[in-house]
Design a protein around this motif. Structure first.
Motif, PDB file in Angstrom:
ATOM      1  N   ARG A  71       0.020  10.935  -6.966  1.00  0.00           N
ATOM      2  CA  ARG A  71      -1.338  10.616  -6.512  1.00  0.00           C
ATOM      3  C   ARG A  71      -2.262  11.824  -6.545  1.00  0.00           C
ATOM      4  NH1 ARG A  71      -1.753   7.494  -1.083  1.00  0.00           N
ATOM      5  NH2 ARG A  71      -3.865   7.187  -1.868  1.00  0.00           N
ATOM      6  N   LYS A  72      -1.706  13.025  -6.569  1.00  0.00           N
ATOM      7  CA  LYS A  72      -2.552  14.211  -6.710  1.00  0.00           C
ATOM      8  C   LYS A  72      -2.994  14.412  -8.155  1.00  0.00           C
ATOM      9  CE  LYS A  72      -1.155  16.996  -2.749  1.00  0.00           C
ATOM     10  NZ  LYS A  72      -0.676  18.322  -2.291  1.00  0.00           N
ATOM     11  N   ASP A  79      -6.488  11.218 -17.724  1.00  0.00           N
ATOM     12  CA  ASP A  79      -7.135  11.420 -16.424  1.00  0.00           C
ATOM     13  C   ASP A  79      -8.524  10.772 -16.424  1.00  0.00           C
ATOM     14  OD1 ASP A  79      -8.803  13.105 -17.856  1.00  0.00           O
ATOM     15  OD2 ASP A  79      -7.951  14.959 -17.053  1.00  0.00           O
ATOM     16  N   LYS A  80      -9.249  10.959 -15.349  1.00  0.00           N
ATOM     17  CA  LYS A  80     -10.542  10.286 -15.209  1.00  0.00           C
ATOM     18  C   LYS A  80     -11.573  10.791 -16.218  1.00  0.00           C
ATOM     19  CE  LYS A  80     -11.986  13.493 -11.544  1.00  0.00           C
ATOM     20  NZ  LYS A  80     -12.438  13.612 -10.134  1.00  0.00           N
ATOM     21  N   SER A 101       0.820  -1.207   0.000  1.00  0.00           N
ATOM     22  CA  SER A 101       0.000   0.000   0.000  1.00  0.00           C
ATOM     23  C   SER A 101       0.854   1.256   0.000  1.00  0.00           C
ATOM     24  CB  SER A 101      -0.939   0.003   1.215  1.00  0.00           C
ATOM     25  OG  SER A 101      -0.182   0.090   2.421  1.00  0.00           O
ATOM     26  N   LEU A 155       3.491   2.669  -5.368  1.00  0.00           N
ATOM     27  CA  LEU A 155       2.695   2.923  -6.568  1.00  0.00           C
ATOM     28  C   LEU A 155       3.305   2.125  -7.720  1.00  0.00           C
ATOM     29  CD1 LEU A 155       2.065   6.794  -6.526  1.00  0.00           C
ATOM     30  CD2 LEU A 155       0.596   4.962  -5.668  1.00  0.00           C
ATOM     31  N   LYS A 207       4.601   5.902  -2.400  1.00  0.00           N
ATOM     32  CA  LYS A 207       3.240   6.414  -2.525  1.00  0.00           C
ATOM     33  C   LYS A 207       3.216   7.937  -2.629  1.00  0.00           C
ATOM     34  CE  LYS A 207       0.599   6.297   1.104  1.00  0.00           C
ATOM     35  NZ  LYS A 207      -0.260   5.785   2.205  1.00  0.00           N
ATOM     36  N   TYR A 212      -1.787   3.471 -12.773  1.00  0.00           N
ATOM     37  CA  TYR A 212      -0.707   4.419 -13.018  1.00  0.00           C
ATOM     38  C   TYR A 212       0.028   4.021 -14.303  1.00  0.00           C
ATOM     39  CZ  TYR A 212      -1.942   5.521  -8.246  1.00  0.00           C
ATOM     40  OH  TYR A 212      -2.644   5.855  -7.116  1.00  0.00           O
ATOM     41  N   LYS A 255      -5.782   9.947  -9.103  1.00  0.00           N
ATOM     42  CA  LYS A 255      -6.319   9.687  -7.769  1.00  0.00           C
ATOM     43  C   LYS A 255      -6.235   8.223  -7.357  1.00  0.00           C
ATOM     44  CE  LYS A 255      -7.424  13.998  -7.200  1.00  0.00           C
ATOM     45  NZ  LYS A 255      -6.658  14.852  -6.255  1.00  0.00           N
ATOM     46  N   ASN A 256      -6.785   7.345  -8.177  1.00  0.00           N
ATOM     47  CA  ASN A 256      -6.913   5.949  -7.755  1.00  0.00           C
ATOM     48  C   ASN A 256      -6.313   4.944  -8.737  1.00  0.00           C
ATOM     49  OD1 ASN A 256      -8.474   6.616  -5.376  1.00  0.00           O
ATOM     50  ND2 ASN A 256     -10.160   7.073  -6.780  1.00  0.00           N
ATOM     51  N   GLY A 257      -5.432   5.406  -9.607  1.00  0.00           N
ATOM     52  CA  GLY A 257      -4.824   4.494 -10.564  1.00  0.00           C
ATOM     53  C   GLY A 257      -5.799   4.123 -11.677  1.00  0.00           C
TER      54      GLY A 257
END
Length: 361
Positions: A80-81, A65-66, A15, A18, A36, A88, A84-86
Motif C-alpha cells: 500500500r505504500k 504507478d499513478k 477492508s 488487498l 492490507k 492492485y 496508494k489506492n489500487g
C-alpha cells in the motif's frame, strides 16, 4: 457508559484484504488476496508458490504507478505504500536475465524465461535476423506441437501459432522446414536450445530506458548483467554507440532528473570521467538508478549469504534509500545442487493455441 455491541460485517473484513491480480507470463491471470499491511515479499512468495518457480530471484512483479511509470514491486516495502489506492494489478516478468541458460537448474525457470524472450521477440525489444528468428520459433513450435506429422497437422497448421500470424508464407515455410528437423526433441530440450541461441543476441536481456545527453539528444540505455549500453535511433531499430562494463563504473547516483556515472580511471591515467544523462522525470530517473543497483549487485557480488538491506551507502549513493536485498547469482549457483534435486517438480505449460483460463488461489 458502555460500548455498543459489534456485529460481524463482511465489508469490514474485506477492508483488511488487498485483492491482487497478477498476469503471468503464459497469459493466465492469478488472483491473490493478501493482508492490507502485506509487504511485496509476501505477495511474491504467494505468486511464486502458485506458478511453481523455484529459482525465482530472476523474476519480479511490475505495476504502473499513478503517473503511469512502470515500476517493480519492492519486496521490502508494504504494497500500500507503493500503490496508494489500487487497483492492485501486477505482471510477473523476468527482471534479471541470466547471462547464460547453463546457470539455470530448474525446468520451470527455463520455461518461464523462454516465455519472456518470446514476449520480447513479439514486441520488438529483441531483434535478430529472419534466419535466427525462424530457428527460435521452430523450437517453440516443436515444444508445443511435438514432432511434425503430416497426418495430424494440416498444411496451414502454423497459422494457428500466435507468434506467426503476421508473417508471410515464405517465413512460415522456413519455420516448417526447421520444425521437421527438430523431430524427437522434448519440450524441456526445446527450451534449452531456444535459450542457448537467444542469449547470444546483442539485445538479449536488456532493460531499456529512454535518456538524453547533455545536449538534449534522445538516447536509449540498455542495462544487463554485463554493464550498460547506449543506443541512438528510433525503436525498434536502435544503433549501439558505447558499452560500459560494470568493472569500469566506480559509482552511480542520481539527482532529481540527472543520472551520474563515475568511471574508474583507465590504466596509466589519473583522470576520473563522469558521464551525465538526463531522464524525462525524477521517477523515471529513480527507476533507472534502481535497475543499475539490482543488476550490478546481483551479477557482480560474490557474497555467499542473502544480502540484507544495508544501512550505509556504498557504490550506489545519494537520492534514495533503496538497496538490493536477496540472493545473488553467485549464491544461486552455489545453491544449484539443492535446486536440481527439486527440478522434477511438475508445472503446467500453457500453449499459444490454448484459450487462457482464469486461475484463482
Amino acid at each position: 457508559f458502555r460500548l455498543p455491541k459489534l456485529s460481524f460485517c463482511p465489508s469490514a473484513v474485506m477492508s483488511e484484504i488487498l485483492p491482487c491480480q497478477i498476469e503471468v507470463l503464459d497469459g493466465s491471470i492469478v488472483s491473490v488476496d493478501v493482508a492490507k499491511r502485506a509487504t511485496g515479499e509476501q505477495l511474491l512468495r504467494e505468486v511464486y508458490s502458485h506458478v511453481g518457480l523455484e529459482e525465482n530471484d530472476y523474476f519480479g512483479l511490475q505495476f504502473f504507478d499513478k503517473k503511469e511509470q512502470l515500476r517493480w514491486l519492492d519486496p521490502l516495502k508494504a504494497i500500500r505504500k507503493q500503490i496508494k489506492n489500487g487497483p492492485y494489478d501486477f505482471r510477473l516478468r523476468v527482471r534479471l536475465y541470466p547471462i547464460s541458460p547453463t546457470y539455470l537448474f530448474d525446468e520451470s525457470t527455463r520455461y518461464f524465461l523462454s516465455l519472456q524472450i518470446k514476449e520480447d521477440l513479439t514486441n520488438k525489444r529483441l531483434l535478430c535476423s529472419d534466419e535466427t528468428r525462424a530457428t527460435l520459433y521452430s523450437f517453440l513450435v516443436q515444444g508445443e506441437y511435438g514432432d511434425y506429422d503430416p497426418n495430424e497437422h494440416s498444411p496451414d497448421y502454423l497459422e494457428d501459432f500466435s507468434l506467426l500470424q503476421e508473417d508471410g508464407p515464405e517465413f512460415l515455410e522456413k519455420v516448417h522446414h526447421l520444425h521437421v528437423q527438430n523431430r524427437g526433441m522434448l519440450p524441456a530440450e526445446c527450451d534449452k536450445k531456444f535459450l542457448d541461441l537467444a542469449c547470444r543476441l546483442e539485445r538479449y536481456g536488456m532493460d531499456f530506458h529512454q535518456i538524453m545527453d547533455i545536449t538534449a539528444v534522445r538516447l536509449w540505455m540498455g542495462i544487463t548483467g554485463l554493464g550498460i549500453t547506449i543506443f541512438c535511433g528510433q525503436e525498434p531499430n536502435l544503433t549501439a554507440l558505447n558499452h560500459f562494463p560494470w568493472v569500469r563504473i566506480s559509482g552511480v547516483n542520481f539527482r532529481n532528473k540527472q543520472l551520474l556515472f563515475e568511471m574508474a580511471p583507465l590504466p596509466g591515467s589519473d583522470i576520473q570521467e563522469i558521464l551525465v544523462f538526463n531522464c524525462i522525470s525524477r521517477s523515471a530517473c529513480k527507476e533507472l538508478w534502481k535497475s543499475c543497483v539490482c543488476h550490478h549487485t546481483f551479477f557482480r557480488s560474490v557474497r555467499t549469504d542473502r544480502i540484507p538491506p544495508p544501512n550505509k551507502l556504498g557504490l550506489f549513493r545519494r537520492g534514495s534509500t533503496f538497496r538490493f536485498s536477496g540472493r545473488t547469482q553467485f549464491k544461486l549457483l552455489q545453491d544449484g545442487t539443492n535446486t536440481q534435486r527439486r527440478s522434477s517438480r511438475k508445472f503446467d505449460r500453457l500453449g499459444s493455441r490454448t484459450r487462457i483460463a482464469r486461475k484463482t488461489i
